[in-house]
Write an enzyme that holds these catalytic residues in place. Sequence first.
Site, short mmCIF file in Angstrom:
data_model
loop_
_atom_site.label_atom_id
_atom_site.label_comp_id
_atom_site.label_asym_id
_atom_site.label_seq_id
_atom_site.Cartn_x
_atom_site.Cartn_y
_atom_site.Cartn_z
N LYS A 21 0.82 -1.22 0.00
CA LYS A 21 0.00 0.00 0.00
C LYS A 21 0.85 1.26 0.00
O LYS A 21 0.60 2.19 -0.75
CB LYS A 21 -0.89 0.08 1.26
CG LYS A 21 -1.95 -0.95 1.37
CD LYS A 21 -2.92 -0.60 2.51
CE LYS A 21 -2.28 -0.58 3.89
NZ LYS A 21 -1.84 -1.89 4.38
N ARG A 96 -9.66 1.88 8.97
CA ARG A 96 -9.28 0.51 9.31
C ARG A 96 -10.40 -0.20 10.07
O ARG A 96 -10.25 -1.37 10.39
CB ARG A 96 -8.06 0.57 10.22
CG ARG A 96 -6.79 0.03 9.58
CD ARG A 96 -5.71 0.18 10.60
NE ARG A 96 -4.54 -0.56 10.39
CZ ARG A 96 -3.42 -0.08 9.84
NH1 ARG A 96 -3.41 1.13 9.33
NH2 ARG A 96 -2.35 -0.83 9.80
N ARG A 133 11.13 -7.17 5.76
CA ARG A 133 11.09 -5.71 5.52
C ARG A 133 12.02 -4.99 6.49
O ARG A 133 12.04 -5.28 7.68
CB ARG A 133 9.65 -5.27 5.73
CG ARG A 133 9.38 -3.81 5.58
CD ARG A 133 7.93 -3.56 5.25
NE ARG A 133 7.05 -3.60 6.40
CZ ARG A 133 5.74 -3.37 6.33
NH1 ARG A 133 5.17 -3.11 5.15
NH2 ARG A 133 4.99 -3.40 7.41
N ARG A 165 11.00 -2.89 11.99
CA ARG A 165 10.07 -2.19 12.87
C ARG A 165 9.62 -3.12 13.99
O ARG A 165 9.47 -4.32 13.76
CB ARG A 165 8.82 -1.77 12.07
CG ARG A 165 8.98 -0.48 11.33
CD ARG A 165 7.90 -0.24 10.29
NE ARG A 165 6.53 -0.61 10.65
CZ ARG A 165 5.50 -0.47 9.84
NH1 ARG A 165 5.66 0.06 8.63
NH2 ARG A 165 4.29 -0.81 10.20
N ARG A 176 -1.40 -8.34 13.97
CA ARG A 176 -1.90 -7.32 13.04
C ARG A 176 -2.74 -7.95 11.94
O ARG A 176 -3.75 -7.39 11.51
CB ARG A 176 -0.72 -6.55 12.43
CG ARG A 176 -0.07 -5.62 13.46
CD ARG A 176 1.31 -5.20 13.01
NE ARG A 176 1.27 -4.23 11.95
CZ ARG A 176 2.25 -4.08 11.04
NH1 ARG A 176 3.31 -4.84 11.08
NH2 ARG A 176 2.13 -3.15 10.13
#
Length: 224
Positions: A21, A96, A133, A165, A176
């Site tokens: 995204k 969300r 990532r 992260r 998540r």
Amino acid sequence: MTAAPHPGVRTVILGRQGAGKGTQAQRLAALCLVPHISTGDMLRAAVREGTPLGLKAKEIMEAGDLVPDDVMIGIVDDRLREDDAERGWILDGFPRTVGQAEALGRITTDAPLDLVVDLVVDNEVVIDRISSRRTCDGCQTVYRADDPAIADGTCPKCGGTPRQRDDDQPEAIRRRLEIYERETAPLVDHYRGLGLLEEVDGLGTEDEVFDRLLAAVDHRTGVE
Ligand code: AMP
């Protein structure tokens, strides 16, 4: 495919964490000459700066949970009133929840959404993408862990350090994705019901996905 400008579009990009995204929203915003508004980026900036919002959001984000709707709705309402958002915007990471989607509908009564893109990538692929990532702690550029450009542990753009992260750690990723299924996936039907939904296949190279995204925007905004 065409790279014609698409001025002034108002778009929401939905999709699981790791669907791409952020990257796609950024490219679309540059082409449409509108701001890319990422609520995750806004919250991470608040955490870095240690603002009251950042202090409130830090632990929630690290656990992979959602920041409460009233806080998020206030942030987005304020952001969409800024001058640069007058001509349009690309929203990434908001709404969300159904409550946030309903609030967005109220906030944008005068200048309603043109389309909602669901960037479709399944769970296995996103888990692999998220766990590899690395995000630069300076300029926030996202890399894959095996990218030769960061082999020396330094971001080639700003000299910062690409790191994983906290909310990209395995336990937080699982949480998540669970929350995405429960809270955010229902928005696909919500927007389909409003006749605003465009599904875009998020598999393939960044350019391939961007071409599909542009085709979806063209389809909705009438640009040939
Ligand atoms: P993202 O970068 O979009 O994955 O967002 C990172 C984290 O910020 C999420 O896991 C949430 O904790 C928080 N967050 C971002 N956007 C929202 C939102 N619209 N509602 C609630 N929490 C959010």
